[in-house]
Design an enzyme around this catalytic site. Structure first.
Site, PDB file in Angstrom:
ATOM      1  N   GLY A   1       0.790  -1.233   0.000  1.00  0.00           N
ATOM      2  CA  GLY A   1       0.000   0.000   0.000  1.00  0.00           C
ATOM      3  C   GLY A   1       0.816   1.274   0.000  1.00  0.00           C
ATOM      4  O   GLY A   1       0.250   2.365  -0.104  1.00  0.00           O
TER       5      GLY A   1
ATOM      6  N   GLY B   1       4.730  -3.124  -3.504  1.00  0.00           N
ATOM      7  CA  GLY B   1       4.868  -3.516  -4.909  1.00  0.00           C
ATOM      8  C   GLY B   1       5.116  -2.272  -5.736  1.00  0.00           C
ATOM      9  O   GLY B   1       6.232  -1.924  -6.097  1.00  0.00           O
TER      10      GLY B   1
ATOM     11  N   TYR C   1      -9.035   1.278 -14.441  1.00  0.00           N
ATOM     12  CA  TYR C   1      -9.316   2.088 -13.248  1.00  0.00           C
ATOM     13  C   TYR C   1      -9.485   3.567 -13.562  1.00  0.00           C
ATOM     14  O   TYR C   1      -9.651   4.368 -12.643  1.00  0.00           O
ATOM     15  CB  TYR C   1      -8.158   2.009 -12.245  1.00  0.00           C
ATOM     16  CG  TYR C   1      -7.597   0.643 -11.957  1.00  0.00           C
ATOM     17  CD1 TYR C   1      -8.326  -0.292 -11.218  1.00  0.00           C
ATOM     18  CD2 TYR C   1      -6.319   0.300 -12.375  1.00  0.00           C
ATOM     19  CE1 TYR C   1      -7.789  -1.535 -10.919  1.00  0.00           C
ATOM     20  CE2 TYR C   1      -5.772  -0.940 -12.084  1.00  0.00           C
ATOM     21  CZ  TYR C   1      -6.513  -1.847 -11.358  1.00  0.00           C
ATOM     22  OH  TYR C   1      -5.982  -3.064 -11.069  1.00  0.00           O
TER      23      TYR C   1
ATOM     24  N   CYS D   1      -9.543  -2.436 -30.606  1.00  0.00           N
ATOM     25  CA  CYS D   1     -10.893  -2.057 -31.041  1.00  0.00           C
ATOM     26  C   CYS D   1     -11.850  -1.915 -29.864  1.00  0.00           C
ATOM     27  O   CYS D   1     -12.805  -2.697 -29.728  1.00  0.00           O
ATOM     28  CB  CYS D   1     -11.402  -3.077 -32.047  1.00  0.00           C
ATOM     29  SG  CYS D   1     -10.357  -3.070 -33.495  1.00  0.00           S
TER      30      CYS D   1
END
Ligand code: LLP
Length: 437
Positions: A255, A298, A338, A366
């Site tokens: 986080g 991460g 997102y 597409c």
């Protein structure tokens, strides 16, 4: 509260970085002009400056210097072996969520003793592989999973090191898709239920309760929810200790945020997050346990290192300008999935006299959702020009697909003025591998 996912694209910032920037009018990463990377390796290509990863690792390492700790890199952010090897050399461990990630981490030289296994759906063979690799701990996500781990451990004659992952019901104030610490999500075990499992774990000859864990979400906008969650986790750890569990590790999840360059207020730095964790451990009394603190960053380790380098194919001037590039949502899905913001820069620095005007930077896929950025202020661009999509090192190549039969982008390290291929571009055969007998 605004997050990088839902903030409007009208904020047009570029993240400041010592590793990427214009030198003599040419966007340069790790001392290599991106134009020469494109010439050497073609486009689309993910370009990583590994020195950025080193710097980010050290910042988190420093922020946690108040306690014995392990940084267990969340492999899901980017499992490229060269990146994992780089982190392994720094002493980094790994947080994995599948047998595939386990084997990637092992192959890169991260020892099992530095690997924690997260995830809600660990299958029998994955648990077996983890036990054979001697992982540090398996993070238990449900009573059923605990049964499975015990069964497998018994069969292979091992004592499985487990940590119970609680769901502390803390709102991480981030995008709903990456919020994981609320009771409304599938993650973790509610604390009451977890407490009921402890005596059983303690009594089992095939399980050892080595720790506790939680992860409330990715890209945390503030350190306050983390502090709250760590306080609850610390209290849980103390109760577990009272119930006879050894509790050698307290895993506070990932986080740690990354500035993508458009934030109205920059995200808190690593030191602020480190202090929040410390305060949570102190407030709960768990710091005194002397347990190893584990965190699973991460994005914050690898995101800034990466740039997605793409070439303009065509430009359509209609009521709005569409810059069609050769990278698409299959290469970088975050904007489509997102609404995430990634700064987009022309590789040739615009001259002060060049007028900037809005453009949608889109791929050839597409779908109308196939965009890398909308309404971006860019100079005139034409076929053959290069653009760089910034902060693409995390959840970029890793979430890529071959949708529209588009082979995977290449990956390149740039350091000290030298570009090195770290994963070759997918070829046509890779598109139908496994389909022909
Ligand atoms: N630990 C656990 C148990 C996790 O589930 C995650 C991320 C992390 C650590 C690492 O979180 P980080 O430090 O990167 O914030 N695809 C999304 C992010 C999904 C994150 C899922 N879990 C994105 O592109 O924003």
């Amino acid at each position: 509260m605004g997050t990088e996912h839902d903030a409007p694209d009208t904020r047009q910032g570029v993240p400041s970085s010592p590793f990427h920037g214009y030198v003599n009018g040419q966007l340069t990463s790790g001392g290599v002009p991106l134009a020469s990377v494109a010439e050497q390796f073609d486009t689309p290509t993910y370009v990583y400056a590994p020195a950025s990863i080193d710097a980010r690792y050290r910042a988190i390492d420093d922020a946690l210097s108040f306690a014995p700790h392990l940084i267990a890199y969340a492999v899901k952010a980017n499992g490229n072996l060269a990146i994992l090897k780089r982190l392994a050399a720094l002493g980094c461990g790994a947080d994995i969520v599948s047998a595939g990630e386990l084997h990637r981490a092992l192959r890169a030289g991260i020892p099992g003793s530095k690997i924690v296994f997260s995830g809600v759906g660990k299958k029998r063979d994955e648990i077996c592989a983890a036990l054979h690799a001697g992982v540090k701990s398996l993070h238990v996500e449900s009573a059923q999973e605990l049964d499975m781990i015990e069964t497998v451990a018994k069969r292979v004659g091992a004592r499985a090191p487990v940590s119970l992952r609680i769901n502390p019901d803390v709102d991480p104030q981030t995008h709903p898709y990456i919020a994981t610490g609320l009771h409304s999500t599938k993650f973790g075990i509610e604390t009451e239920e977890a407490l009921q499992l402890v005596p059983r774990v303690v009594a089992s000859p095939h399980l050892e309760m080595v720790g506790v864990a939680c992860h409330i979400g990715s890209q945390l906008g503030s350190a306050t929810p983390l502090e709250e969650a760590v306080t609850l986790l610390g209290r849980f750890a103390l109760t577990c200790r009272d119930l006879g569990a050894p509790i050698r590790e307290i895993d506070v999840g990932g986080g740690w945020p990354l500035d993508y360059g458009h934030e109205a207020v920059p995200y808190p730095g690593a030191d602020v997050f480190g202090q929040a964790i410390r305060r949570g451990l102190e407030a709960s009394g768990a710091l005194a346990l002397g347990a190893e603190l584990i965190t699973e960053p991460g994005r914050s380790l690898v995101g800034e290192a990466g740039v997605l380098l793409a070439r303009v194919v065509y430009v359509k001037e209609r009521r709005k300008r569409f810059v069609i590039v050769d990278a698409a949502m299959n290469d970088l899905v975050r904007p489509a999935l997102y609404g995430a913001y990634h700064a987009i820069q022309p590789v040739s620095e615009p001259a002060p006299s060049e007028e900037l005007s809005p453009a949608d930077v889109v791929g050839p896929v597409c779908e109308s959702g196939d965009f890398l950025g909308r309404d971006r202020l860019l100079p005139p661009l034409g076929p053959g020009d290069l653009v760089a999509v910034r902060c693409a090192g995390a959840y970029g190549r890793e979430m890529a697909s071959t949708y529209n039969a588009r082979p995977a982008a290449a990956e390149v390290f740039v350091e000290d003025g030298v570009a090195t291929l770290v994963r070759r571009r997918g070829d046509l055969a890779s598109l139908w591998a496994g389909e022909e007998s």
